[in-house]
Design a protein around this motif. Structure first.
Motif, PDB file in Angstrom:
ATOM      1  N   GLY A  34     -67.764 -25.137 -20.376  1.00 39.41           N
ATOM      2  CA  GLY A  34     -68.925 -25.988 -20.160  1.00 39.41           C
ATOM      3  C   GLY A  34     -68.828 -26.740 -18.849  1.00 39.41           C
TER       4      GLY A  34
ATOM      5  N   PRO B  90     -71.102 -29.333 -17.401  1.00 37.65           N
ATOM      6  CA  PRO B  90     -72.304 -30.103 -17.770  1.00 37.65           C
ATOM      7  C   PRO B  90     -73.176 -30.542 -16.600  1.00 37.65           C
TER       8      PRO B  90
ATOM      9  N   ASP C  18     -75.028 -27.900 -21.704  1.00 36.51           N
ATOM     10  CA  ASP C  18     -73.682 -28.467 -21.635  1.00 36.51           C
ATOM     11  C   ASP C  18     -73.736 -29.979 -21.396  1.00 36.51           C
TER      12      ASP C  18
END
Length: 878
Positions: free
Chosen positions: A344, A346, A352
């Protein structure tokens, strides 16, 4: 003398009977003429056709009639997509057999379709629930099994606990079954799949060659196939945190450039690492059980609240052994996509980012937009997924995204752990193999037998079809084939031991994935196709249907055609050369004060000084006029085709459907415009009758010369013929109808000038009127065939207009004697001027300078020069 009003109620059934008696729409497979295959998506026999059917089939019928008149051997068949859950549910609700319900509906709908006057070859009719059809489908299944294109595998599936059947992802709406409305569950089950993924790249590349498909449909298919280039990365796992036997976590990513923005790893609930961790963690096992209660549809995954469970396992960053990333089990990662695991980042992925914001994991942006200060660039609630330069990424800083991807790939490809590189370039596809098993009775039986000794055994070809038992009971929930006392119990064809039939039946998408090929020779009892005939009659030249089938049905049909090619049934890959998606028929809604919906048939519309007002005819009470929406039974804004045909005739319904809007857009149903179409039918009837009176006096031989009036009419006729012909070819039906109206006006003007009695008209004028009326009837005959047949008789023509050749265009009449030029003064448009096509520049200049608008623009200034651009523009420089 004008005849009485045209009587559609008397005329239309009479012509339909005559067409049937003469079988003029039957196509012959040995016809030497060039073929043209037009096909509308065949209907499900629900019991009633709706007004959308009228539009869909009229579009195809116009094209079929036109191409037949142009000298083609037109294949225009009709059948029934007859298997499926609705029939089974109806059987349960009404306590009738699905077969009886289905065939009763077919009979009712066939009668309705005939009333529309469609030029269909009914001799080729079949229903997919006919054993004579699905016998060959079973044969092709076995051929595909032998060719490695069908196999049995365990999969995570959407399970409808009410209908008790597997659902495709697209049949799960907001987490619920599309028919039952029950909350869908995940179950791991063995099912039969077609290996459509073997053709992923080919299906994608071939889209470029489908030039007569809508761009939006090709884009939808590209997105569904979902080709992505990326990197497979092997993350090492921290041994101190990992269950025994697990040492690495593989992920596939299209964004290896964002590795330095990684904050967590996420794995599917079905990932082996999750299973191993859950075995030692009851809370994790409980979490996994909870998230498995939602379906596997991507739409559900995308819209569900992001949830995760920290397993305690740590993954090691591939560029920094001291950098440990927490491994979560997450509800938005599916085992069926990629490797069932992701990293992930983000800052640059909204999903994410939502996840880390929920679990307070933070984010680090690693791509900065051009012109933004990297020191002040932060991400809070909205991820940045645009272009830019790398930041916070060590050796990648300052690079473009593409350069960073390449650098990461090179470094990880060169780093080896064990006997394999840490990174490996890969191409992945979103497309997954097609699961065809359905746990229901009313479908095509899958022709295999399960033997305890021999495992899966194909039913021998000479024992096909495996037919459905008719003495079934739906008293118990689930698949009636499982509960049948005798049907599934058989002997193994290989060893003779006691065995059981496969009780799953095929997804109904299979039935509709090859029916177009069966239409080419439905009389072949020994094989699904006659290859020589199928190869000659296919592909379908023009396929017509709703955009709701733009992905699955079309994609499955494209795959199935390739599978049929691989197994020797056809010699082509693409089934549909041309694809057209028609719009829906929509209608405004009406609602009483108590909130209940009212049908259009119950409402009277009044137009006054305050606009439109709706009242309930039965009581006179006001009814609220709601928005224009797709016709639906729930809001009762439907129109019954039978009512329209009974009131106005099929031709009026057909004309309205074609004229109101472009065929690829929604058409708004309007009683007023339907009435307008009805008036136009009567106007055409009068116009042809008046023309027929004049035509009686026309000389038999074509006149040697034509005066101005006759020549103008002939130009209007052949101009309309040219425009309508090209318009039908491009499926611009509403434009065609506008040209027909324009031409009818031109003919009306000639007749209106007839202050002399018909016998006193100049012979060339009466001949031109006869020619024009004949062309007019042929132009509207594909749209309003019944009226055209009646008018054909009035004009004294022999035979049927449905069998007549399309008129020949005299191209000389399309050349205009005059041309209109744009007039500019000092580069600014001031008007237009019409001059003879052969006019010399001096004559053009004189005409332009005589225009009042030009004189005003010059304001008395002398003209310095006049520039004439031939056939286009004249610029006066003052």
């Amino acid at each position: 003398m004008t005849a009485e009003r045209y009587n559609a109620r008397e005329s239309e059934p009479r012509w339909q009977r005559l067409w049937d008696e003469k079988a003029i729409f039957a196509s012959k497979n040995d016809d030497p003429r060039p073929k043209y295959y037009v096909l509308e998506m065949f209907p499900y026999p629900s019991g009633r056709i709706h007004i959308g059917h009228v539009r869909n089939y009229t579009l195809g019928d116009v094209l079929a009639r036109f191409m037949r008149a142009r000298g083609y051997n037109v294949l225009h068949p009709m059948g029934w997509d007859a298997f499926g859950l609705p029939a089974e549910n109806a059987a349960i609700e009404r306590k009738v057999a699905p077969k009886a319900w289905t065939y009763d509906n077919i009979a009712a709908m066939k009668k309705q379709l005939r009333s529309i006057g469609l030029s269909l070859d009914w001799s080729r009719e079949f229903a997919t629930c006919d054993p004579s059809y699905y016998k060959h489908q079973q044969k092709m299944f076995l051929d595909m099994l032998r060719a490695g294109l069908a196999e049995r595998e365990k999969r995570k599936l959407n399970w409808d606990p009410v209908d008790m059947t597997v659902l495709a992802n697209e049949q799960v709406i907001d987490g619920r079954g599309w028919r039952s409305g029950a909350v869908v569950e995940q179950r791991e089950m063995s099912q039969w799949v077609f290996k459509i993924t073997k053709y992923s790249q080919e299906l994608l590349e071939a889209l470029d060659g489908l030039e007569r498909w809508p761009d939006k449909v090709r884009l939808m298919q590209r997105n569904w196939i979902g080709r992505s280039e990326g990197l497979l990365i092997r993350f090492a796992l921290d041994a101190a945190t990992t269950p025994a036997g697990e040492s690495e976590l593989k992920i596939f990513t299209t964004r290896p450039d964002t590795l330095f923005g990684a904050k967590f790893m996420a794995i599917s609930a079905d990932h082996p690492l999750a299973v191993a961790a859950a075995a030692k963690n009851p809370k994790l096992a409980e979490f996994i059980a909870d998230i498995k209660k939602i379906g596997t549809a991507q739409s559900i995954i995308d819209t569900a609240e992001k949830q995760g469970f920290d397993t305690g396992i740590k993954a090691v960053h591939p560029f920094d052994p001291s950098w440990k990333l927490p491994v979560y089990v997450a509800n938005f990662v599916l085992m069926e996509y990629g490797t069932g695991a992701i990293f992930g980042c983000p800052a640059h992925d909204q999903r994410d980012l939502d996840f880390v914001n929920k679990y307070n994991l933070g984010n680090v942006p690693v791509v900065c937009p051009e012109g933004q200060d990297p020191k002040t660039f932060v991400i809070t609630d909205v991820a940045y997924d645009g272009d830019g330069r790398m930041i916070n990424s060590r050796f990648l800083d300052g690079m473009t995204i593409e350069a960073a991807k390449e650098e990461v790939a090179k470094r990880l490809e060169s780093e080896v752990r064990g006997n394999a590189p840490v990174g490996e370039r890969q191409v992945n596809f979103r497309l997954r193999d097609w699961g065809i098993s359905r746990q229901r009775y009313w479908g095509c039986p899958i022709p295999v037998i399960h033997c305890p000794k021999c495992d899966v055994v194909p039913v021998p070809d000479d024992q096909l079809p495996v037919t459905l038992p008719e003495d079934v009971s739906f008293d118990k929930p689930g698949n009636a084939l499982d509960h049948h006392p005798t049907w599934k119990h058989v002997s193994c064809p290989k060893c003779g031991a006691k065995a059981v039939r496969e009780t799953d039946t095929m997804d109904t998408f299979v039935d509709s994935s090859w029916y177009f090929a069966r239409f080419t020779d439905p009389w072949n009892e020994t094989a699904p196709t006659t290859p020589a005939v199928a190869n000659r009659m296919m592909p379908v030249d023009q396929y017509i249907g709703g955009v709701e089938h733009a992905i699955l049905h079309l994609l499955y049909s494209r795959f199935f055609t390739r599978a049929m090619k691989a197994t020797g049934h056809v010699d082509m890959s693409e089934p549909f050369a041309g694809m057209f998606t028609q719009g829906m028929v929509v209608h405004e809604t009406y609602q009483k004060a108590d909130g209940s919906w009212v049908t259009p048939a119950e409402v009277k519309i009044e137009v006054g000084g305050n606009g439109r007002r709706a009242v309930l005819m039965a009581t006179g009470e006001d009814v609220a006029i709601g928005p224009i929406e797709k016709m639906s039974k729930s809001k009762k804004n439907t129109v019954d085709p039978d009512d329209i045909i009974a009131s106005y005739g099929a031709d009026v319904a057909r004309w309205f459907m074609l004229s109101d809007s472009p065929p690829d857009r929604d058409v708004i149903w309007s009683d007023e415009r339907v009435q307008g179409a009805s008036r136009f039918v009567q106007r055409l009837w009068r116009l042809v009758n008046e023309s027929a009176e004049i035509a009686k006096t026309a000389p038999a031989a074509r006149p040697a010369t034509f005066g101005a009036e006759a020549l103008a009419l002939r130009k209007a006729a052949h101009g309309a013929l040219d425009k309508v012909s090209s318009g039908i070819e491009r499926l611009h039906f509403n434009v065609c109808l506008a040209h027909i109206r324009e031409f009818a006006n031109a003919l009306s003007e000639v007749l209106a000038k007839g202050d002399k009695p018909a016998p006193d008209l100049a012979p060339e004028v009466s001949w031109a009127v006869k020619e024009a009326a004949t062309i007019l009837v042929q132009l509207f005959s594909p749209m309003m065939p019944h009226l055209a047949e009646e008018c054909w008789v009035v004009l004294g023509q022999t035979g049927l207009v449905s069998e007549a050749d399309w008129p020949q265009i005299e191209r000389d009449l399309l050349v205009e004697d005059s041309v209109t030029l744009v007039v500019q003064v000092n580069g600014k448009k001031r008007g237009d001027v019409t001059v003879p096509r052969a006019a010399q520049n001096a004559d053009i200049e004189a005409a332009v300078l005589a225009l009042d608008a030009v004189k005003a623009a010059l304001g008395g200034k002398p003209v310095r020069k006049v520039i004439v651009v031939p056939m286009r523009i004249v610029n006066v420089v003052g």
